[in-house]
Design an enzyme around this catalytic site. Sequence first.
Site, PDB file in Angstrom:
ATOM      1  N   GLU A 225       0.872  -1.180   0.000  1.00  0.00           N
ATOM      2  CA  GLU A 225       0.000   0.000   0.000  1.00  0.00           C
ATOM      3  C   GLU A 225       0.903   1.223   0.000  1.00  0.00           C
ATOM      4  OE1 GLU A 225      -2.940  -0.340  -0.629  1.00  0.00           O
ATOM      5  OE2 GLU A 225      -3.474  -2.361   0.001  1.00  0.00           O
ATOM      6  N   CYS A 259      -1.807   9.222   2.695  1.00  0.00           N
ATOM      7  CA  CYS A 259      -1.356   8.635   1.423  1.00  0.00           C
ATOM      8  C   CYS A 259      -2.327   8.898   0.286  1.00  0.00           C
ATOM      9  CB  CYS A 259      -1.095   7.141   1.577  1.00  0.00           C
ATOM     10  SG  CYS A 259      -2.530   6.195   2.140  1.00  0.00           S
TER      11      CYS A 259
END
Length: 480
Positions: A225, A259
């Site tokens: 991720e 993110c």
Amino acid sequence: MVAEVKDLHSNNADIERMQQIFAAQKAAYRQHPYPSAEQRIELINRIKPLLLDNLDAWIEALNNDFTTRAADETKLAEMLITLEGLKYTTKKLRKWMKPQKRSVSALSWPGKTWVEYQPVGVVGIIVPWNYPIQLAVVPLITALAAGNRVMIKMSEATPRTGALLEKLIADTFPEEQVAVINGEVDVAQAFSSLPFDHLLFTGSTTVGRHIMRAAAANLTPVTLELGGKSPCIIGQDFPMKDAAERIAFGKCLNSGQTCVAPDYILCPENRVQEFVDAWKAQVAQSYPTMVNNPDFTAIINQRQFSRLQGYLKDASEKGADVIEINPANEDFTGSQKIPHTLVLNVTDDMQIAQDEIFGPLMIVVPYKNLDDAIEYVNERPRPLALYYLDWNQSNCDRVLKNTHSGGVCLNDTISHVGVDDIPFGGVGDSGMGAYHGPEGFLTFSQAKGIYKKGKFNATKFILPPYGRGMHKMIDKYFLK
């Protein structure tokens, strides 16, 4: 020198303990390789009081790790998302665990076939510093749902939060079921080198490449991720005040240290000033003051602070327009906070255009038409998230079908992360694999295909010697 020797011994002890825990978890898994749904749900439900009964301690730990971390951001982005994921997972788990019936071809008749989802074994989770509770506990919940043992490596950048999670997990689970590891970079490197049955890493693309190399030595499957530069395209006719408000949710949360935060805005070229004015107004409304405002989260540490300041210095020196939004005209000297800042007239040679920003800075790029905006996105590495603001569904479909990204929000930003029933993951430079939802259960499970033959054995008709009746029938009716 004495301190260095002491640290070396300490790190070696941490690594040795970590290896012992791994061996204990592997042994425990072999003894109990398929826990029931009831057992899995019982383990997951232990997490709820771990979070809620210690809410003030979590808020304090994160506030100290960040120097200032908005308490409501901790409640919203760490606690609420995690608790909703817990409730969703326990509700859906029995359905996910059911064997799936599959079809049998003529070649395999008579018989039946199905798929069972088996725990992979011991799962490793490497956690970043920006949302250390959510990004440790949500994958923990999913891995437990799949029936696994779990080891979690916390970030050295959030030592207080890491220490609190280690203590509370130790009080809640036996070490051979769930364990938390803290430590510096060498401990993290040793952690990623363990022969896990699956390894989940959340963090930067650069570090993700190192993680994948380490995992490759053990043929450990990985879910990465990562981050990247997530674009936000504002449609030509979308109300600009609404655009600023919706983008602010995704960009201002955690001071942009997310993110999936919008990294750059693609704005119709005739509306750039309108966006700048709307963004200034929105930020001023949310943060009339910043330096001593507990709602305004600080940059995590000096290293990240210097990195962001470096982007601004480099961009300014190369001709960018830097617009700092500081409603109260405060002096930020000595603060670990950076005011929200727009950067216009950015060129590709600027560092801010190349790296994921991960902070309260945002690029504004003008575009002529939607095709130009789509082309701009597609010329760059595939992002973790893409945002498009437009009430025109036809335009939305064009963006969806002509761009690649890990996930998409239409007419909002970052909200898709909190939707439990869809996968979360990246593509290309922004990652591989996914978790959340049923896809998360599958990520941490082995889909085992099973075929069971009945008492009648049709296979005997195709045994050698070849060229007999059944082989002639296969040649005539099946091989075409």
